[in-house]
Design an enzyme around this catalytic site. Sequence first.
Site, short mmCIF file in Angstrom:
data_model
loop_
_atom_site.label_atom_id
_atom_site.label_comp_id
_atom_site.label_asym_id
_atom_site.label_seq_id
_atom_site.Cartn_x
_atom_site.Cartn_y
_atom_site.Cartn_z
CD GLU A 161 -2.76 0.57 2.31
OE1 GLU A 161 -3.13 -0.43 2.83
OE2 GLU A 161 -3.51 1.67 2.80
N PRO B 84 -9.93 2.95 3.14
CG PRO B 84 -11.05 2.86 4.97
CD PRO B 84 -10.99 3.61 3.79
NE ARG B 85 -4.13 -2.81 3.60
CZ ARG B 85 -3.35 -3.35 4.29
NH1 ARG B 85 -3.46 -4.29 4.83
NH2 ARG B 85 -2.17 -2.73 4.16
CG ASP B 86 -13.35 -2.20 3.68
OD1 ASP B 86 -12.72 -1.33 3.61
OD2 ASP B 86 -14.56 -2.00 3.93
#
Length: 647
Positions: free
Chosen positions: A266, A321-323
């Site tokens: 990331e 955020p990743r989701d």
Amino acid sequence: MPVVDRQEWDVVVVGAGGAGLRAAIEARERGARTAVICKSLFGKAHTVMAEGGIAAAMGNVNSGDNWQVHFRDTMRGGKFLNQWRMAELHAQEAPDRVWELETWGALFDRTKDGRISQRNFGGHEYPRLAHVGDRTGLELIRTLQQKIVSLQQEDFKETGDYESRLKVYQECTVTRILKDGERVSGTFCYERESGRFFVLEAPSVVIATGGIGKSFKVTSNSWEYTGDGHALALLAGAPLLNMEFVQFHPTGMVWPPSVKGILVTESVRGDGGVLRNSEGKRFMFDYIPDVFKEKYAQSEEEGDRWYEDPDNNRRPPELLPRDEVARAINAEVKAGRGSPHGGVFLDVSTRMPAEVIKRRLPSMYHQFKELADVDITAEAMEVGPTCHYVMGGIAVESDTAAARGVPGLFASGEVAGGMHGSNRLGGNSLSDLLVFGRRAGLHAARYATGLGERPAVDDGQIDAAAAEALRPFSAEGPEAGTEETGRPPENPYTLHQELQQTMNDLVGIIRREAEMEAALKKLADLRVRARRAGVEGHRQFNPGWHLALDLRNMLLVSECVARAALERTESRGGHTREDHPTMEREWRRINLLCQPTDPTGGLAATDPVRGQIRLVRETTEPIRQDLLALFDKEELVKYLAEEELYE
Ligand code: FAD
């Protein structure tokens, strides 16, 4: 049954990643004789692969940062399902744990004025990740190993034996937690090279075995992530919490096929990389959900300005955020706007000079050059979601890391549940390992040294564990005398592949009721067949045998994930239901606990077709008022159930 060697310790730590090593150091420093046991070579745990950094609100790069902001970000990232006390302790203690690493010899990258440098990551309001290039996990493990060696040298001076108070058993696997009544009494283990069985007797066992990614086909996880600790705890009678939440990292390699799933850190986006579709569009601007609308830039210009002037601009949506990012990439590919190999483009080449890319992202540069023949200083990477992390895990007490229901059992690191709620923020794992690794070691030592009488190890349990471990060598398996008798043994590799395909296709990033039901049926079939998983040869280094033993764990954990995912009829964090696409406030109050249908851990007696797991719903503990006061009321309305707001 073979004669089994037995050794006595106060604390046994299963796992030598960041969580396990930090626990072991603490336990030894608190006076407990401590053994660490790990499947791989010492120093080769999963933590070594961590790239981006350790999240800790030190405020070195932006003085606006503090533990309250970190706590807020963590709760938002987890969509308020986090065990809030863990999130509080984590945010408060992470800076001390990073400092401590420096006192033990770690050397983080510096700011111009000599402080520990901190970088941006998705979901973190301020630059917060202390890092060493993109090789932070390596430095973390190196430092903890060095600390262990220095403690062993101290012990040598006093006792003449380096391993008198702290010993590492490397390339050894634990297959069962042993118990005396309700209490833990030790672990049953085998040496991978020789196949020799042995027992470590101890009143305290800390499970720190990491995650479950090897149950999925496309994953950033290494061979060790077969969910062993999750299964060990379940079989010992400790419940698992919210196993439906599995994190699919948005950026794994998609090409060539042999490296599909390997992580693209990331940090690439934190340092300025952008995501584009096949039309060249920075599509993330189309995917900012309502709950985050006010916090993210609405134009490319504003997003780009943020890197230089974060106080007066909002962050780019590539840092959601990743989701959120994983779902957006999935949607773009599905809509036909993907890259040639089924991902999207992640570009740093047009965003920074080549020498900056090579300095800040050295591992990424080499990874793409060597594995995909792509020069990331000159062209975009192709990336797509990959199974990366499990938020669900062993249900623990927040302050002590004690596993619920089994005195003497503790858990920390990725294997423990609760801390990250429904979705973990990048960088929050390494800090979690340090904060709760330390707490687990502390309380495991206190428990062990404070006991009046040590628990006894039962010979019957040792014999049963040995018989279970030897079963793959007997062609008939446990089913002698039944209709299964005489059928040819199953190949563990085939079973593993089918399991991975099932979880990937039917319980993956986007979930549907009918598919999860189909997955549960397939898992039942695999469970029946796994009882006949057979191997040839002998116990000396026999990877097929090791996999046959790991299958028990992967099947148990996969059943937990599938059952819980079917039960939770909403979408939240790492759990996305196409048939229930919204986050429901009422579900914020519900934890799903997985418990074994046979609480004695005797799997052979359970019906493989019916399943080995039952779900129990539990109401979450109300969030403390002073912590709620850190949020605006309008924001809480989006997350909290009606009655919580009223309270
Ligand atoms: P691990 O480090 O995986 O250690 C588990 C240990 O348990 C190993 O020693 C293993 O051998 C042992 N073990 C397992 N089963 C058994 C058994 N049955 N018997 C004996 N031993 C056993 N997080 C961040 O915060 N920042 C990052 O930048 C970051 N980058 C990442 C990059 C990659 C590529 C990956 C895959 C993950 C990354 N993460 C990051 C996540 C983070 O690295 C992991 O969540 C974390 O390292 C887990 O640590 P752990 O101590 O819980 O487990």
